[in-house]
Enzyme design. Sequence first.
Site, mmCIF file in Angstrom:
data_model
loop_
_atom_site.group_PDB
_atom_site.id
_atom_site.type_symbol
_atom_site.label_atom_id
_atom_site.label_comp_id
_atom_site.label_asym_id
_atom_site.label_seq_id
_atom_site.Cartn_x
_atom_site.Cartn_y
_atom_site.Cartn_z
ATOM 1 N N ASP A 1 0.769 -1.196 -0.035
ATOM 2 C CA ASP A 1 0.070 0.004 -0.099
ATOM 3 C C ASP A 1 0.789 1.378 -0.108
ATOM 4 O O ASP A 1 2.119 1.085 0.118
ATOM 5 C CB ASP A 1 -0.829 0.002 1.142
ATOM 6 C CG ASP A 1 -2.104 0.889 1.114
ATOM 7 O OD1 ASP A 1 -2.119 1.431 0.227
ATOM 8 O OD2 ASP A 1 -2.752 1.046 2.250
ATOM 9 N N ARG B 1 -1.096 -1.126 -4.712
ATOM 10 C CA ARG B 1 -1.984 -0.054 -4.959
ATOM 11 C C ARG B 1 -1.499 0.889 -6.058
ATOM 12 O O ARG B 1 -2.387 1.204 -6.985
ATOM 13 C CB ARG B 1 -2.273 0.750 -3.706
ATOM 14 C CG ARG B 1 -3.513 1.783 -4.021
ATOM 15 C CD ARG B 1 -3.876 2.463 -2.724
ATOM 16 N NE ARG B 1 -3.044 3.252 -2.236
ATOM 17 C CZ ARG B 1 -3.115 4.186 -1.373
ATOM 18 N NH1 ARG B 1 -4.180 4.108 -0.251
ATOM 19 N NH2 ARG B 1 -1.907 4.865 -0.836
ATOM 20 N N ASP C 1 -8.879 3.270 -2.384
ATOM 21 C CA ASP C 1 -9.958 3.749 -1.214
ATOM 22 C C ASP C 1 -11.224 4.261 -1.637
ATOM 23 O O ASP C 1 -11.690 5.275 -1.791
ATOM 24 C CB ASP C 1 -9.405 4.724 -0.058
ATOM 25 C CG ASP C 1 -8.209 4.249 0.562
ATOM 26 O OD1 ASP C 1 -7.739 3.086 0.446
ATOM 27 O OD2 ASP C 1 -7.299 5.009 0.966
ATOM 28 N N HIS D 1 -13.194 -5.541 2.048
ATOM 29 C CA HIS D 1 -12.037 -4.815 2.804
ATOM 30 C C HIS D 1 -13.006 -3.731 3.468
ATOM 31 O O HIS D 1 -13.901 -3.271 2.941
ATOM 32 C CB HIS D 1 -10.880 -4.210 1.961
ATOM 33 C CG HIS D 1 -9.898 -3.520 2.858
ATOM 34 N ND1 HIS D 1 -9.629 -3.866 4.032
ATOM 35 C CD2 HIS D 1 -9.121 -2.533 2.359
ATOM 36 C CE1 HIS D 1 -8.347 -3.074 4.417
ATOM 37 N NE2 HIS D 1 -7.967 -2.186 3.410
#
Length: 943
Positions: free
Chosen positions: A545, A605, A621, A679
């Site tokens: 991440d 990511r 996100d 998630h």
Amino acid sequence: MAKRKSTCNNSNMAFMQLSMIGLALVLLFEPGHAVDKSNFKTVDQCGFARRHKDIPEGQSPYAAVLDSFHIEADGVMRGNILNTKNGILLSLEVFGLEDRMVRFKVNELSPIRPRYEVPDVLVVEPTPIRWKINKQDSTSIEAATSSGITVLLSSEPFRMDFYDNKQLVFSINPRGLMKFEHQRERRKSVEDQDQPAEGGEEVDNVEPAVVEEQEQEELEEEPEEPDMWEETFKSHTDRKPYGPSSIGLDFSFPGFEHVYGIPEHADSLALKPTGPSDPYRLYNLDVFEYDLDKRMALYGSVPFMQAHNKERTVGLFWLNAAETYIDISSNTADKSVFGRMFDYVKGESDVPQVDTHWYSESGIIDTFLLFGPSPMDVLSQYTDLTGKPFLPPLFSIAYHQCRWNYNDEEDVKQVDANFDEHDIPCDVIWLDIEHTDGKRYLTWDNHKFPDPGRMLDHLAAKGRKMVTIVDPHVHRDNNYHMYKEGKDNDYFVHKQDGSEYEGWCWPGSSSYPDFTRKDVRDWWASRLSHDSYQGSRPNLFNWNDMNEPSVFNGPEVTMHKDVVHADGWEHRDVHNLYGLYFHMANAEGQIQRSGGTERPFTLSRAFYSGTQRYGAIWTGDNAAEWGHLKASNPMLLSIGLAGIPFIGADVGGFFKNPDEELLTRWYQAGAYQPFFRAHAHIDTKRREPWLLQPESKLIIRNAIRARYALLPFWYTLFHNSSQTGLPPMRPMWMEFPKDADTFSMEDQYMLGNALLVSPISDQGSRATSVYFPGNDPWFDVDTFFAYQGPATHNVNADLDKIPVFQHGGSIVPRKERVRRCSSLTVDDPYTLTVALNNAGSANGDLYIDDGHSFDYKQQKYIYRQFTFSANKLESRALSGAGFETNSWLERVVIIGLKSVPKKVELISQTITQLSFSTSHNRQVLTIRKPGVNIGQDWTIRLS
Ligand SMILES: *[C@@H]1O[C@H](CO)[C@@H](O)[C@H](O)[C@H]1NC(C)=O
């Protein structure tokens, strides 16, 4: 993962001060707000972009110096381009390439400092094929390659037109928007004279190449703009010792109305005309709660665009890793706004055209033109250059359960046990940042996870895996081995003054390894070994991440552009590669820890071209909103078109609390997307499936089970992907390239060439309209109801229904036993579903290997083709040897049968009569227990 307040427990003064800044920063990121756009630049707040975006059309100062052009010994056409305004000479190289591609590069003829050329992205340095000059006069040169591609190079203004067998498909610089900022010495007259330009001091007295005969007085002094040498955004000053260095060029696609790709954006699949003030931006950024329908940059960047029309697909790859913008306009765009009345004005016969304008902050112009002609060809060409996707281990395409955070070993055990208790398959449990000792990656919080080896062994005994998060920022603490080693070996990136760059991230004060360096990647990889990563086990994998990289107190939440990397390159040159390099190091580390025998799994990511070689990515996100669920399909389709097939979006939405309907629908969608992981943010309510109402739990369980049943099909698609670059999840137009009705479709898509998926992403929706292309029937996978194409039909979509349809003419393999996880299905038998087309035939394939090792590279796999025609279903090997399976053929279901057979026989070593039955109005034939090993040759004959 997004920022939120983290607790500081360090009493060091400097740290506390930074904490205050950090706290102020993280408060900006508290959940509950949409993205704070003021944290991110608009195109008008970006100096180089301002210098490109408003270049007037048709006034190009660039001219090709035709006398200088030659076909050189290597077959490449080389010559110079002159900027007639300032006398600077550029070099142009045009490479004809095998497999119907062309590359061209523009650089300064004699730069005062070398310019950055992206390394490590191309897997081969493609060999040129020879140009042959057909015609040359005082205004142009026409040359062709043996593969039927012709270039017309025009001198004034400089322009190139590329033809594929006489048809014009690419025009380069047709609007004259090219701009190539040569490097220069800083003029003393500009403000802050007392600050000598650092770059200027280092260079020798090399003058940029100017054309000799040109009189110096004729040349215009280029206006110095204040942001050429220094630029400020919010409180951040970017010092640019080397001055302006941007590049830009315009490309037109004559005959095309649709362009795709250039992820990552939360936007439509078919790219929209942008207007110069809202271009698509490629600059890897950690964008908190991103907005939808935006051209804003997100976590990853792939500067690869495709254009498609009924005749052909072409691709454009702009190999540059600096901040990049792409402006799109289209001569048909106004029609969609004003309706067809404009047709009378413009004339119905207008050839459609998409015009694009690309510009980047540094580097050179290095462009690949891919001539297709089919959508499949373009992806195959692109992945010949940037690498074929890796073959994921089987477990990684199954279901993943993640949350920020599973609190401790007991929590993990409970989650694991609940999957069994509720009979829901699950392969992987994930741990987010809270599992570490103070966000020191590759360590454990000893109170919460006192014995990680024990926990991992417990999961391994169930056949399950674990993934832990590993981020690139390294907490500055001399007692932390990763920091100590990094510092002792000078592995971290530096500031201009040579000191270690310090940024703020999860642990507080952090340093960032220079992953552009191979020795640094090797060091990092070695720290993933079982010796080094305490408590790790072979069933532990990882997740990268914050690798854009995210720097909470940096400009736009990322690294300062004037940070210095290896060989003196600036972060500005390499920015979009940083995440790829980190991903690379982690995947390599996993391969090495097994002695090179086991396939890795790393989720990242950030991404760039080439990421497909290393692992999976997800869309960061997102939020528990219907709009985000809907957006996941076009976002994933766009990334797949950019050569990265293993992709997913957080199921349920990361931020906020989904209601049960949204969560249920999201599981249904996720079950048919390539990477399938639930998630949730730390502030959200727990939402594991068993915490929901029993009806919702059952629907989710069915969705996950449907995914598991289809794993053989998915695995075969991923194998195909690793050979061809084709994504398992495909836009409709890829499979139906001549059907213009599919060109901007994004709410339904194809899995391979067999399944059409139309996930529900509207609240309260209990039906949906689905477009069925082609002339063959499509069969609902649950009811076998046949829909005839080409037509749009309204289909049932009750809460427990996922609209999925099998195309007539395809064969899909499944394993239908319900198990705890994928590794327990290895020996399970297969069901083949044969959906007949109008001609009464069908075909499909099946790939099987051990699911985890690299043995498949030694041919240790089974790859079979199934063909049904003339009432015979045949299985034959396409390739592979030396791999055996215990799995057998349990059932064959044939849909769309015209007449019921009297007899069904299996022909293998012997001939056996098989029992069968019909259902669904005698349209569906179920053949029971052929029992033959799936790896053998066999025929089933209907008579
Ligand atoms: C991959 O799939 C395409 C079409 O979907 C097919 O033409 C090709 O033969 C397949 N190749 C492999 C290696 O699986």
